[in-house]
Design a protein around this motif. Sequence first.
Motif, PDB file in Angstrom:
ATOM      1  N   LEU A  75       0.726  -1.314   0.011  1.00 23.90           N
ATOM      2  CA  LEU A  75       0.123  -0.142   0.090  1.00 23.90           C
ATOM      3  C   LEU A  75       0.856   1.105  -0.004  1.00 23.90           C
ATOM      4  O   LEU A  75       1.645   1.610   0.983  1.00 23.90           O
ATOM      5  N   ARG A  76       1.010   1.939  -1.135  1.00 22.30           N
ATOM      6  CA  ARG A  76       1.815   3.023  -1.328  1.00 22.30           C
ATOM      7  C   ARG A  76       1.167   4.357  -0.597  1.00 22.30           C
ATOM      8  O   ARG A  76      -0.058   4.398  -0.190  1.00 22.30           O
ATOM      9  N   ARG A  77       2.103   5.257  -0.423  1.00 23.43           N
ATOM     10  CA  ARG A  77       1.603   6.436   0.412  1.00 23.43           C
ATOM     11  C   ARG A  77       0.194   7.083  -0.411  1.00 23.43           C
ATOM     12  O   ARG A  77       0.545   7.459  -1.706  1.00 23.43           O
ATOM     13  N   GLY A  78      -0.525   7.356   0.405  1.00 24.89           N
ATOM     14  CA  GLY A  78      -1.739   8.099  -0.235  1.00 24.89           C
ATOM     15  C   GLY A  78      -2.530   6.941  -1.257  1.00 24.89           C
ATOM     16  O   GLY A  78      -3.492   7.481  -1.709  1.00 24.89           O
ATOM     17  N   GLY A  79      -2.260   5.800  -1.231  1.00 26.63           N
ATOM     18  CA  GLY A  79      -2.957   4.731  -1.951  1.00 26.63           C
ATOM     19  C   GLY A  79      -4.480   4.443  -1.770  1.00 26.63           C
ATOM     20  O   GLY A  79      -4.835   4.654  -0.354  1.00 26.63           O
ATOM     21  N   LEU A  80      -5.253   4.016  -2.434  1.00 28.67           N
ATOM     22  CA  LEU A  80      -6.568   3.739  -2.220  1.00 28.67           C
ATOM     23  C   LEU A  80      -6.669   2.279  -1.775  1.00 28.67           C
ATOM     24  O   LEU A  80      -5.973   1.212  -2.161  1.00 28.67           O
ATOM     25  N   ILE A  81      -7.364   2.157  -0.422  1.00 34.30           N
ATOM     26  CA  ILE A  81      -7.810   0.739  -0.330  1.00 34.30           C
ATOM     27  C   ILE A  81      -9.176   0.457  -0.490  1.00 34.30           C
ATOM     28  O   ILE A  81     -10.014   1.155  -0.550  1.00 34.30           O
ATOM     29  N   VAL A  82      -9.099  -0.569  -1.129  1.00 38.21           N
ATOM     30  CA  VAL A  82     -10.341  -1.028  -2.003  1.00 38.21           C
ATOM     31  C   VAL A  82     -10.724  -2.706  -1.553  1.00 38.21           C
ATOM     32  O   VAL A  82      -9.856  -3.395  -1.438  1.00 38.21           O
ATOM     33  N   GLU A  83     -11.999  -2.769  -1.275  1.00 43.38           N
ATOM     34  CA  GLU A  83     -12.203  -4.040  -0.596  1.00 43.38           C
ATOM     35  C   GLU A  83     -14.091  -4.320  -0.959  1.00 43.38           C
ATOM     36  O   GLU A  83     -14.788  -3.367  -1.096  1.00 43.38           O
ATOM     37  N   SER A  84     -14.238  -5.622  -1.096  1.00 44.81           N
ATOM     38  CA  SER A  84     -15.780  -6.073  -1.070  1.00 44.81           C
ATOM     39  C   SER A  84     -16.164  -6.359   0.194  1.00 44.81           C
ATOM     40  O   SER A  84     -15.389  -6.916   0.789  1.00 44.81           O
ATOM     41  N   THR A  85     -17.207  -5.730   0.602  1.00 44.05           N
ATOM     42  CA  THR A  85     -17.904  -6.058   1.973  1.00 44.05           C
ATOM     43  C   THR A  85     -19.053  -5.888   1.847  1.00 44.05           C
ATOM     44  O   THR A  85     -20.026  -5.372   1.360  1.00 44.05           O
ATOM     45  N   SER A  86     -19.794  -6.788   2.812  1.00 47.00           N
ATOM     46  CA  SER A  86     -21.041  -6.810   3.302  1.00 47.00           C
ATOM     47  C   SER A  86     -21.398  -5.780   4.438  1.00 47.00           C
ATOM     48  O   SER A  86     -22.554  -5.388   4.702  1.00 47.00           O
ATOM     49  N   GLY A  87     -20.441  -5.051   4.857  1.00 46.68           N
ATOM     50  CA  GLY A  87     -20.371  -4.119   5.742  1.00 46.68           C
ATOM     51  C   GLY A  87     -19.651  -4.095   7.246  1.00 46.68           C
ATOM     52  O   GLY A  87     -18.857  -3.060   7.280  1.00 46.68           O
ATOM     53  N   THR A  88     -19.311  -5.309   7.624  1.00 46.91           N
ATOM     54  CA  THR A  88     -18.700  -5.309   9.078  1.00 46.91           C
ATOM     55  C   THR A  88     -17.292  -4.768   8.515  1.00 46.91           C
ATOM     56  O   THR A  88     -16.591  -4.227   9.328  1.00 46.91           O
ATOM     57  N   LEU A  89     -16.499  -5.503   7.816  1.00 48.54           N
ATOM     58  CA  LEU A  89     -15.169  -5.158   7.208  1.00 48.54           C
ATOM     59  C   LEU A  89     -14.960  -3.577   6.905  1.00 48.54           C
ATOM     60  O   LEU A  89     -14.007  -2.961   7.120  1.00 48.54           O
ATOM     61  N   GLY A  90     -16.216  -3.181   6.107  1.00 54.45           N
ATOM     62  CA  GLY A  90     -16.227  -1.717   5.745  1.00 54.45           C
ATOM     63  C   GLY A  90     -15.830  -0.937   6.763  1.00 54.45           C
ATOM     64  O   GLY A  90     -14.980   0.051   6.680  1.00 54.45           O
ATOM     65  N   GLY A 108     -20.138  -2.774  -2.298  1.00 56.57           N
ATOM     66  CA  GLY A 108     -21.348  -3.698  -1.604  1.00 56.57           C
ATOM     67  C   GLY A 108     -22.406  -4.277  -2.578  1.00 56.57           C
ATOM     68  O   GLY A 108     -22.093  -3.918  -3.681  1.00 56.57           O
ATOM     69  N   ASP A 109     -23.255  -4.468  -2.166  1.00 53.22           N
ATOM     70  CA  ASP A 109     -24.532  -4.806  -3.169  1.00 53.22           C
ATOM     71  C   ASP A 109     -25.870  -4.503  -2.412  1.00 53.22           C
ATOM     72  O   ASP A 109     -25.873  -3.827  -1.253  1.00 53.22           O
ATOM     73  N   PRO A 110     -26.981  -4.528  -3.078  1.00 56.98           N
ATOM     74  CA  PRO A 110     -28.147  -3.995  -2.588  1.00 56.98           C
ATOM     75  C   PRO A 110     -28.582  -4.648  -1.133  1.00 56.98           C
ATOM     76  O   PRO A 110     -29.406  -4.091  -0.553  1.00 56.98           O
ATOM     77  N   GLY A 111     -27.893  -5.778  -0.725  1.00 53.67           N
ATOM     78  CA  GLY A 111     -28.276  -6.290   0.561  1.00 53.67           C
ATOM     79  C   GLY A 111     -27.601  -5.536   1.739  1.00 53.67           C
ATOM     80  O   GLY A 111     -27.879  -6.009   3.155  1.00 53.67           O
ATOM     81  N   MET A 112     -26.627  -4.814   1.303  1.00 55.58           N
ATOM     82  CA  MET A 112     -25.863  -3.852   2.615  1.00 55.58           C
ATOM     83  C   MET A 112     -27.100  -3.201   3.097  1.00 55.58           C
ATOM     84  O   MET A 112     -27.833  -2.506   2.812  1.00 55.58           O
ATOM     85  N   GLU A 113     -26.998  -3.128   4.939  1.00 54.33           N
ATOM     86  CA  GLU A 113     -28.115  -2.576   5.323  1.00 54.33           C
ATOM     87  C   GLU A 113     -27.967  -0.940   5.292  1.00 54.33           C
ATOM     88  O   GLU A 113     -26.698  -0.578   5.190  1.00 54.33           O
ATOM     89  N   PRO A 114     -28.983  -0.360   5.201  1.00 56.06           N
ATOM     90  CA  PRO A 114     -28.854   1.056   5.006  1.00 56.06           C
ATOM     91  C   PRO A 114     -28.173   1.969   6.027  1.00 56.06           C
ATOM     92  O   PRO A 114     -27.474   2.883   5.655  1.00 56.06           O
ATOM     93  N   ILE A 115     -28.428   1.528   7.170  1.00 50.43           N
ATOM     94  CA  ILE A 115     -27.597   2.291   8.291  1.00 50.43           C
ATOM     95  C   ILE A 115     -26.093   2.010   8.145  1.00 50.43           C
ATOM     96  O   ILE A 115     -25.219   3.104   8.400  1.00 50.43           O
ATOM     97  N   VAL A 116     -25.622   0.722   7.591  1.00 45.39           N
ATOM     98  CA  VAL A 116     -24.062   0.552   7.370  1.00 45.39           C
ATOM     99  C   VAL A 116     -23.832   1.554   6.161  1.00 45.39           C
ATOM    100  O   VAL A 116     -22.605   2.136   6.307  1.00 45.39           O
ATOM    101  N   HIS A 117     -24.516   1.585   5.193  1.00 44.98           N
ATOM    102  CA  HIS A 117     -24.178   2.512   4.068  1.00 44.98           C
ATOM    103  C   HIS A 117     -23.963   3.841   4.368  1.00 44.98           C
ATOM    104  O   HIS A 117     -23.001   4.510   3.942  1.00 44.98           O
ATOM    105  N   ARG A 118     -24.978   4.253   5.232  1.00 49.72           N
ATOM    106  CA  ARG A 118     -24.963   5.692   5.738  1.00 49.72           C
ATOM    107  C   ARG A 118     -23.692   5.999   6.539  1.00 49.72           C
ATOM    108  O   ARG A 118     -23.062   7.120   6.362  1.00 49.72           O
ATOM    109  N   LEU A 119     -23.374   5.168   7.507  1.00 47.08           N
ATOM    110  CA  LEU A 119     -22.196   5.069   8.249  1.00 47.08           C
ATOM    111  C   LEU A 119     -20.898   5.239   7.609  1.00 47.08           C
ATOM    112  O   LEU A 119     -20.051   5.990   7.810  1.00 47.08           O
ATOM    113  N   LEU A 120     -20.862   4.331   6.433  1.00 42.21           N
ATOM    114  CA  LEU A 120     -19.648   4.308   5.583  1.00 42.21           C
ATOM    115  C   LEU A 120     -19.591   5.590   5.061  1.00 42.21           C
ATOM    116  O   LEU A 120     -18.339   5.966   4.815  1.00 42.21           O
TER     117      LEU A 120
END
Length: 369
Positions: A75-90, A108-120
């Motif tokens: 992971l380089r300086r300023g590099g983007l962290i990218v991951e697939s997650t249903s929420g908790t790891l995000g 994520g996908d449409p199954g992500m809980e709305p509260i998690v989406h908003r928190l992220l």
Amino acid sequence: MLSHELNPARVVPSPRATAGHTAGSVGNTPVVWVDTPFTADGKGFWAKLEGHNPGGMKDRPALHMVARAKERGELRRGGLIVESTSGTLGLGLALAGIVHGHPVALVGDPGMEPIVHRLLLAYGTSVHLVDRPHPTGGWQEARRQRVAELLDGNPGSFCPDQYHNPDNVAAYEPLAAELVAQLGRVDVLVCTVGTGGHSAGVSRALRRFFPDLRLVGVDTTGSTIFGQPARSRLMRGLGSSIYPRNVDYAAFDEVHWVSAAESVHTCRTLAAAQYASGGWSVGAVALVSGWLARTLPAGTRIAAIFPDGPQRYFDTVYNDQYCAEHGLLDAAPAAEPDVVGHPAEREVHRWTRCANVVVPDGALAGGGR
């Protein structure tokens, strides 16, 4: 003698280590005794409340995987962290991004809980939602393909790849040390299985102290991890449509599959009886742990990992309208699980137990289908 790495005396961090940042509050989560509503004869199990971490259990691997990637120069300086997650790891990666000064993009996908989406979004991450599942790998494979696109478009970026990254497994050694310090002895460990990280990491470390430890895995119906066919799944945080390489099949003594309706009923019943409850994974692991407490000999010390708390599930598990729309209400689990002799014996649709854990065809290669 306890190894240096897992010495329970080293579990509690120094004030200097915890001062000044939310990341210092990760770990040292409590355990609570759970008997009712599962038992009435003094038997029970110990629940490790990982919901007391700022974002949940996956704060641990998120911080560890990012730190190790920086150490190795992945992971380089300023590099983007990218991951697939249903929420908790995000949520954990949002914390890691703030700690280490990196932007975070989550898929994520449409199954992500709305509260998690908003928190992220509130935590400063960008969230990309895929709109259709992959024909064979389901939503997880669709998310992974979008991750690959983001990585290609952002040189210097890094994907923790939680399904296959051994740092995900290693991150859970401190959790094992905490259990040793808190319980003194663990005879049975009960874990849900999604990426395979915490079941492998905690059990591997505990067996240094307790070689006869029994590991019980808890999966969801419709998950391929232990050899069942892939189906559409409501439950998030456990199960998979791909074969994570972090799953340590040889470590498991048995596996249970639990349905979404059974998990919802257990979550709600547990909340009313104990106050300590959580979401999909907690309901599934509590159902199995309660049965183990009833059926194993008195004095057996059972530790169950509760990955999170109930708060993020107000739109799903604890929402009557959502549950009614998906047929999840009034579905009390049976007192005993069904039993199959082999994971491929038949497709299961309700709580089912198998004491013959095998590596499914195709799983050795890892990475899905």
